[in-house]
Enzyme design. Structure first.
Site, PDB file in Angstrom:
ATOM      1  N   SER A 133       3.121  -2.378 -12.138  1.00  0.00           N
ATOM      2  CA  SER A 133       1.953  -2.107 -12.985  1.00  0.00           C
ATOM      3  C   SER A 133       1.060  -3.320 -13.210  1.00  0.00           C
ATOM      4  O   SER A 133       0.392  -3.422 -14.248  1.00  0.00           O
ATOM      5  CB  SER A 133       2.390  -1.517 -14.334  1.00  0.00           C
ATOM      6  OG  SER A 133       2.999  -0.256 -14.152  1.00  0.00           O
ATOM      7  N   GLY A 189      -0.548   0.066  -6.858  1.00  0.00           N
ATOM      8  CA  GLY A 189      -1.781   0.813  -7.119  1.00  0.00           C
ATOM      9  C   GLY A 189      -3.055  -0.031  -7.189  1.00  0.00           C
ATOM     10  O   GLY A 189      -4.078   0.326  -6.591  1.00  0.00           O
ATOM     11  N   HIS A 235      12.874  -2.422  -1.398  1.00  0.00           N
ATOM     12  CA  HIS A 235      12.022  -1.888  -2.467  1.00  0.00           C
ATOM     13  C   HIS A 235      12.767  -0.740  -3.158  1.00  0.00           C
ATOM     14  O   HIS A 235      13.480   0.021  -2.499  1.00  0.00           O
ATOM     15  CB  HIS A 235      10.700  -1.394  -1.877  1.00  0.00           C
ATOM     16  CG  HIS A 235       9.687  -1.092  -2.940  1.00  0.00           C
ATOM     17  ND1 HIS A 235       9.723   0.070  -3.665  1.00  0.00           N
ATOM     18  CD2 HIS A 235       8.653  -1.822  -3.426  1.00  0.00           C
ATOM     19  CE1 HIS A 235       8.726   0.051  -4.555  1.00  0.00           C
ATOM     20  NE2 HIS A 235       8.076  -1.078  -4.431  1.00  0.00           N
ATOM     21  N   TRP A 285       0.813  -1.222   0.000  1.00  0.00           N
ATOM     22  CA  TRP A 285       0.000   0.000   0.000  1.00  0.00           C
ATOM     23  C   TRP A 285       0.844   1.269   0.000  1.00  0.00           C
ATOM     24  O   TRP A 285       0.301   2.372  -0.039  1.00  0.00           O
ATOM     25  CB  TRP A 285      -0.936  -0.005   1.214  1.00  0.00           C
ATOM     26  CG  TRP A 285      -2.119  -0.924   1.056  1.00  0.00           C
ATOM     27  CD1 TRP A 285      -2.448  -1.666  -0.057  1.00  0.00           C
ATOM     28  CD2 TRP A 285      -3.133  -1.188   2.029  1.00  0.00           C
ATOM     29  NE1 TRP A 285      -3.602  -2.370   0.168  1.00  0.00           N
ATOM     30  CE2 TRP A 285      -4.046  -2.090   1.440  1.00  0.00           C
ATOM     31  CE3 TRP A 285      -3.361  -0.751   3.326  1.00  0.00           C
ATOM     32  CZ2 TRP A 285      -5.166  -2.569   2.127  1.00  0.00           C
ATOM     33  CZ3 TRP A 285      -4.474  -1.229   4.015  1.00  0.00           C
ATOM     34  CH2 TRP A 285      -5.361  -2.126   3.414  1.00  0.00           C
ATOM     35  N   GLU A 331      10.996  -6.574  -9.585  1.00  0.00           N
ATOM     36  CA  GLU A 331      10.278  -5.344  -9.893  1.00  0.00           C
ATOM     37  C   GLU A 331      11.169  -4.426 -10.732  1.00  0.00           C
ATOM     38  O   GLU A 331      11.956  -3.643 -10.168  1.00  0.00           O
ATOM     39  CB  GLU A 331       9.888  -4.613  -8.601  1.00  0.00           C
ATOM     40  CG  GLU A 331       8.909  -5.356  -7.730  1.00  0.00           C
ATOM     41  CD  GLU A 331       8.041  -4.413  -6.897  1.00  0.00           C
ATOM     42  OE1 GLU A 331       6.848  -4.650  -6.826  1.00  0.00           O
ATOM     43  OE2 GLU A 331       8.563  -3.427  -6.349  1.00  0.00           O
TER      44      GLU A 331
HETATM   45  P1  13P Z   1       2.507  -0.554  -8.955  1.00  0.00           P
HETATM   46  O1  13P Z   1       1.731  -1.860  -8.932  1.00  0.00           O
HETATM   47  O2  13P Z   1       1.695   0.610  -8.513  1.00  0.00           O
HETATM   48  O3  13P Z   1       3.218  -0.367 -10.253  1.00  0.00           O
HETATM   49  O4  13P Z   1       3.651  -0.711  -7.835  1.00  0.00           O
HETATM   50  C1  13P Z   1       4.448  -1.828  -7.849  1.00  0.00           C
HETATM   51  C2  13P Z   1       5.249  -1.856  -6.616  1.00  0.00           C
HETATM   52  O5  13P Z   1       6.143  -1.063  -6.425  1.00  0.00           O
HETATM   53  C3  13P Z   1       4.886  -2.877  -5.597  1.00  0.00           C
HETATM   54  O6  13P Z   1       5.867  -2.965  -4.624  1.00  0.00           O
END
Ligand code: 13P
Length: 255
Positions: free
Chosen positions: A213, A235, A98, A11, A168
């Site tokens: 995403s 998101g 992250h 979140w 990621e």
């Molecule tokens: P989004 O799904 O908003 O692109 O973010 C990915 C994220 O950084 C999850 O840790």
């Protein structure tokens, strides 16, 4: 369906305590109505919402995790929250490394390694985030970056540690621009190779997620990749309906 699947919601710095609890209430209500979700679900709220959310979700199948931790156990460290405190509040997982922590707060590979070890010592499962920037991808450095980020953590972790690794790519986070799902699968294989090179067969107990995403329009393509065990979602996890749809889609593809 693979019982290894893990859907994790990050979140970030969204939702007040009240909003987090309202989400949890709605999540539990819908899961009671439609208890179809044998995918492991994890919510990583803001620090103030962590304990109330643990309380609200007690007795349900939904797990709670933190988004970061600080080193040490307790002490004169103003503003810090240790893994021990996070665990004591009821979290079972913690996101480590992250890219937003790496970029906004200067966390480097050494600190990420130490935080992963601290998490495991606090009996938290670290979710280690790795991924390349757009420039690194264009320069053909993706695999080298992944190896550099994964290696020190595997070398430092105890052999019985539980570990999740989230791939990621930085250019995919919050942008709506995604890698080909097959490419995410290829990187997941690279991660497994690195893990096993350092500790033979360890990758069998490491779950690998894709993040960046993810939404209801693309999740099925990632769920179809055999090397991926779930997703780390920003998101699209903020809306409870969307989140449940993602879980349902993942489960349906893996069934
Ligand atoms: P989004 O799904 O908003 O692109 O973010 C990915 C994220 O950084 C999850 O840790």
């Amino acid at each position: 369906m693979s019982s290894r699947s893990l859907m994790a919601a990050n979140w970030k710095m969204y939702k007040t305590v009240e909003q987090s609890l309202a989400y949890a209430r709605e999540l539990v209500r819908r899961l009671e109505e439609e208890p179809v979700f044998d995918v492991e679900q994890l919510i990583c709220p803001t620090m103030p919402a962590l304990y109330p959310l643990v309380q609200r979700l007690a007795g349900t199948s939904v797990r709670v995790g933190a988004q970061t931790l600080d080193l040490g156990q307790e002490g004169a460290n103003t503003g810090a929250v240790s893994g021990y405190l996070v665990r004591e509040a009821g979290a079972e997982y913690v996101i480590v490394g992250h890219s937003e922590r790496r970029q906004l707060y200067g966390e480097d590979d050494t600190l990420v390694r130490d935080k992963s070890v601290a998490a495991a010592q606090a009996r938290l499962t670290p979710i280690l985030c790795v991924g390349e920037t757009r420039d690194q991808r264009q320069a053909g450095q993706t695999d080298a970056v992944i190896v550099r980020q994964v290696e020190p953590v595997i070398e430092a972790l105890a052999s019985d540690a539980d570990l999740v690794i989230a791939y990621e790519p930085l250019w995919a986070i919050g942008t709506g621009v995604l890698p080909e799902p097959k490419e995410a699968n290829r990187v997941a294989e690279i991660i497994r190779q690195v893990v096993d090179r350092i500790r033979p067969n360890f990758s069998r107990q490491v779950r690998i997620l894709y993040g960046g995403s993810v939404n209801r329009d693309n999740i099925c393509d990632f769920a179809a990749q055999p090397g991926l065990d779930g997703a780390l979602v920003g998101g699209a996890s903020l809306d409870v309906g969307h989140w449940l749809q993602l879980n349902r889609f993942w489960r349906e593809v893996r069934a």
